[in-house]
Design a protein around this motif. Structure first.
Motif, PDB file in Angstrom:
ATOM      1  N   LEU A 287       2.869  20.368  -4.707  1.00 39.43           N
ATOM      2  CA  LEU A 287       3.823  19.325  -4.301  1.00 39.43           C
ATOM      3  C   LEU A 287       3.207  18.375  -3.278  1.00 39.43           C
ATOM      4  CD1 LEU A 287       7.072  21.480  -3.966  1.00 39.43           C
ATOM      5  CD2 LEU A 287       6.497  19.880  -5.798  1.00 39.43           C
ATOM      6  N   GLY A 288       2.593  18.939  -2.221  1.00 37.26           N
ATOM      7  CA  GLY A 288       2.020  18.095  -1.175  1.00 37.26           C
ATOM      8  C   GLY A 288       0.862  17.255  -1.668  1.00 37.26           C
ATOM      9  N   SER A 289      -0.035  17.848  -2.457  1.00 34.46           N
ATOM     10  CA  SER A 289      -1.188  17.105  -2.974  1.00 34.46           C
ATOM     11  C   SER A 289      -0.760  16.065  -4.003  1.00 34.46           C
ATOM     12  CB  SER A 289      -2.192  18.079  -3.605  1.00 34.46           C
ATOM     13  OG  SER A 289      -2.692  18.977  -2.653  1.00 34.46           O
ATOM     14  N   GLY A 290       0.203  16.439  -4.846  1.00 34.75           N
ATOM     15  CA  GLY A 290       0.686  15.473  -5.844  1.00 34.75           C
ATOM     16  C   GLY A 290       1.302  14.243  -5.200  1.00 34.75           C
ATOM     17  N   LEU A 291       2.153  14.471  -4.202  1.00 32.02           N
ATOM     18  CA  LEU A 291       2.761  13.336  -3.486  1.00 32.02           C
ATOM     19  C   LEU A 291       1.701  12.521  -2.767  1.00 32.02           C
ATOM     20  CD1 LEU A 291       5.265  11.819  -2.501  1.00 32.02           C
ATOM     21  CD2 LEU A 291       5.437  13.481  -0.626  1.00 32.02           C
ATOM     22  N   ALA A 292       0.723  13.201  -2.168  1.00 29.30           N
ATOM     23  CA  ALA A 292      -0.344  12.496  -1.448  1.00 29.30           C
ATOM     24  C   ALA A 292      -1.159  11.618  -2.388  1.00 29.30           C
ATOM     25  CB  ALA A 292      -1.255  13.507  -0.748  1.00 29.30           C
ATOM     26  N   LEU A 293      -1.460  12.101  -3.590  1.00 35.35           N
ATOM     27  CA  LEU A 293      -2.231  11.310  -4.550  1.00 35.35           C
ATOM     28  C   LEU A 293      -1.457  10.074  -4.995  1.00 35.35           C
ATOM     29  CD1 LEU A 293      -3.810  14.124  -6.748  1.00 35.35           C
ATOM     30  CD2 LEU A 293      -5.018  12.556  -5.222  1.00 35.35           C
ATOM     31  N   VAL A 294      -0.159  10.256  -5.255  1.00 29.81           N
ATOM     32  CA  VAL A 294       0.666   9.103  -5.676  1.00 29.81           C
ATOM     33  C   VAL A 294       0.709   8.053  -4.564  1.00 29.81           C
ATOM     34  CG1 VAL A 294       3.004   8.369  -6.259  1.00 29.81           C
ATOM     35  CG2 VAL A 294       2.060  10.445  -7.283  1.00 29.81           C
ATOM     36  N   LEU A 295       0.946   8.484  -3.335  1.00 27.66           N
ATOM     37  CA  LEU A 295       1.012   7.540  -2.218  1.00 27.66           C
ATOM     38  C   LEU A 295      -0.345   6.901  -1.933  1.00 27.66           C
ATOM     39  CD1 LEU A 295       3.350   9.443   0.278  1.00 27.66           C
ATOM     40  CD2 LEU A 295       3.918   7.511  -1.204  1.00 27.66           C
ATOM     41  N   ALA A 296      -1.422   7.654  -2.137  1.00 30.42           N
ATOM     42  CA  ALA A 296      -2.762   7.096  -1.922  1.00 30.42           C
ATOM     43  C   ALA A 296      -3.043   5.977  -2.917  1.00 30.42           C
ATOM     44  CB  ALA A 296      -3.815   8.193  -2.050  1.00 30.42           C
ATOM     45  N   VAL A 297      -2.653   6.187  -4.163  1.00 22.47           N
ATOM     46  CA  VAL A 297      -2.839   5.138  -5.182  1.00 22.47           C
ATOM     47  C   VAL A 297      -2.032   3.903  -4.827  1.00 22.47           C
ATOM     48  CG1 VAL A 297      -2.449   4.536  -7.598  1.00 22.47           C
ATOM     49  CG2 VAL A 297      -3.388   6.784  -7.017  1.00 22.47           C
ATOM     50  N   LEU A 298      -0.769   4.105  -4.431  1.00 25.39           N
ATOM     51  CA  LEU A 298       0.075   2.961  -4.065  1.00 25.39           C
ATOM     52  C   LEU A 298      -0.468   2.254  -2.824  1.00 25.39           C
ATOM     53  CD1 LEU A 298       3.618   4.538  -4.610  1.00 25.39           C
ATOM     54  CD2 LEU A 298       2.429   2.902  -6.095  1.00 25.39           C
ATOM     55  N   ALA A 299      -0.987   3.031  -1.868  1.00 30.18           N
ATOM     56  CA  ALA A 299      -1.490   2.443  -0.635  1.00 30.18           C
ATOM     57  C   ALA A 299      -2.715   1.572  -0.871  1.00 30.18           C
ATOM     58  CB  ALA A 299      -1.815   3.548   0.370  1.00 30.18           C
ATOM     59  N   VAL A 300      -3.494   1.878  -1.905  1.00 29.13           N
ATOM     60  CA  VAL A 300      -4.680   1.082  -2.210  1.00 29.13           C
ATOM     61  C   VAL A 300      -4.291  -0.329  -2.657  1.00 29.13           C
ATOM     62  CG1 VAL A 300      -6.606   0.845  -3.844  1.00 29.13           C
ATOM     63  CG2 VAL A 300      -6.167   3.030  -2.741  1.00 29.13           C
ATOM     64  N   TYR A 301      -3.181  -0.422  -3.362  1.00 36.84           N
ATOM     65  CA  TYR A 301      -2.768  -1.712  -3.909  1.00 36.84           C
ATOM     66  C   TYR A 301      -1.744  -2.445  -3.044  1.00 36.84           C
ATOM     67  CZ  TYR A 301      -5.169  -0.254  -8.152  1.00 36.84           C
ATOM     68  OH  TYR A 301      -6.123   0.165  -9.059  1.00 36.84           O
ATOM     69  N   PHE A 302      -1.102  -1.731  -2.128  1.00 33.47           N
ATOM     70  CA  PHE A 302      -0.084  -2.358  -1.281  1.00 33.47           C
ATOM     71  C   PHE A 302      -0.439  -2.074   0.185  1.00 33.47           C
ATOM     72  CE2 PHE A 302       1.985  -1.224  -5.281  1.00 33.47           C
ATOM     73  CZ  PHE A 302       2.460  -2.465  -5.694  1.00 33.47           C
ATOM     74  N   THR A 303      -0.987  -3.074   0.857  1.00 31.04           N
ATOM     75  CA  THR A 303      -1.444  -2.914   2.236  1.00 31.04           C
ATOM     76  C   THR A 303      -0.303  -2.556   3.175  1.00 31.04           C
ATOM     77  OG1 THR A 303      -3.135  -4.586   1.795  1.00 31.04           O
ATOM     78  CG2 THR A 303      -2.738  -4.014   4.083  1.00 31.04           C
TER      79      THR A 303
END
Length: 251
Positions: free
Chosen positions: A74-90
């Motif tokens: 759960l923690g790693s999955g959420l972290a990966l999703v947020l990391a991807v979004l953070a790359v494209y949305f400053t």
């Protein structure tokens, strides 16, 4: 004329050095156990304790593993999703990092009682603590890996009119895999530690509860067997991540 000094092969040295260190630790442990019996039990007592009831330790380990692995997913999955979004949305990155830092510096021991009050005496609080522990290392490593893109290669992709999805799947994600797996090794260890610490209260099952029980009755052998079982399990989980990494990353 001086004869050249023969050096040990690197492969042999790779195994010999840690083996020697472990042997020295063993000697030091045994010396303390024989001279200060209230501090450490001898290794013979640890082996006898484990062999007398291996099912007890495996049952408690299974309870901890279930919470740790579920929290890791759960923690790693959420972290990966947020990391991807953070790359494209400053703006999103600027919002996520402070919250992640706040979660990371908050003591797990302080979170556990509040979660027990909220969710009761079941596995949910332990899973949440494991997820929180796994979230930060995966987030930071994934964000760092996904943001490291070779500018010249990116210019080539843009010149070929590659879509954002193609750039992500063929450039960003493959380049980030080493750091993502590095984060996974940290995250799975953190999830295991988080699950164990959360079991110090609010449950009668798990490695953490076994350690607390041993401490209550001053059972040094049980306490150290539980500690070694958790440590070896964490090493095995890291080894599993390494095997997956080698299967996925072939360059």
């Amino acid at each position: 004329m001086r004869r050249p000094v023969k050096r040990l092969p690197p492969a042999l040295l790779h195994w010999l050095a840690p083996a020697l260190l472990f042997f020295l630790i063993y000697l030091g442990w045994q010396w303390i156990a024989l001279n200060f019996k209230s501090i450490l039990p001898p290794f013979g007592a640890l082996g006898a304790e484990f062999l007398s009831r291996p099912g007890f330790y495996f049952d408690n380990l299974l309870a901890t593993l279930q919470a740790a692995l579920t929290g890791f997913a759960l923690g790693s999955g959420l972290a990966l999703v947020l990391a991807v979004l953070a790359v494209y949305f400053t703006v999103l990155r600027a919002a996520i990092v402070p919250v992640a830092l706040l979660l990371n510096v908050t003591p797990i021991v302080a979170i556990s009682p509040a979660l027990i009050v909220a969710f009761g005496f079941n596995a949910v609080p332990h899973i949440i603590v494991a997820a929180i522990a796994a979230f930060f290392p995966m987030l930071i490593n994934a964000m760092s890996g996904l943001r490291k893109v070779d500018r010249e290669t990116l210019d080539v992709f843009n010149a070929m009119s590659a879509s954002p999805m193609e750039i992500f799947l063929r450039l960003r994600l493959p380049g980030a895999l080493p750091e993502i797996f590095a984060g996974a090794k940290l995250a799975i260890t953190a999830a295991m530690v988080g699950a164990i610490v959360s079991e110090f209260m609010g449950t009668s099952r798990g490695i953490g509860a076994t350690i607390v029980m041993a401490t209550t009755f001053l059972n040094l052998a049980q306490m150290w067997v539980a500690i070694f079982v958790s440590a070896l399990t964490s090493l095995a989980l890291i080894g599993l991540v390494v095997l997956v990494e080698r299967a996925v990353i072939r360059w």
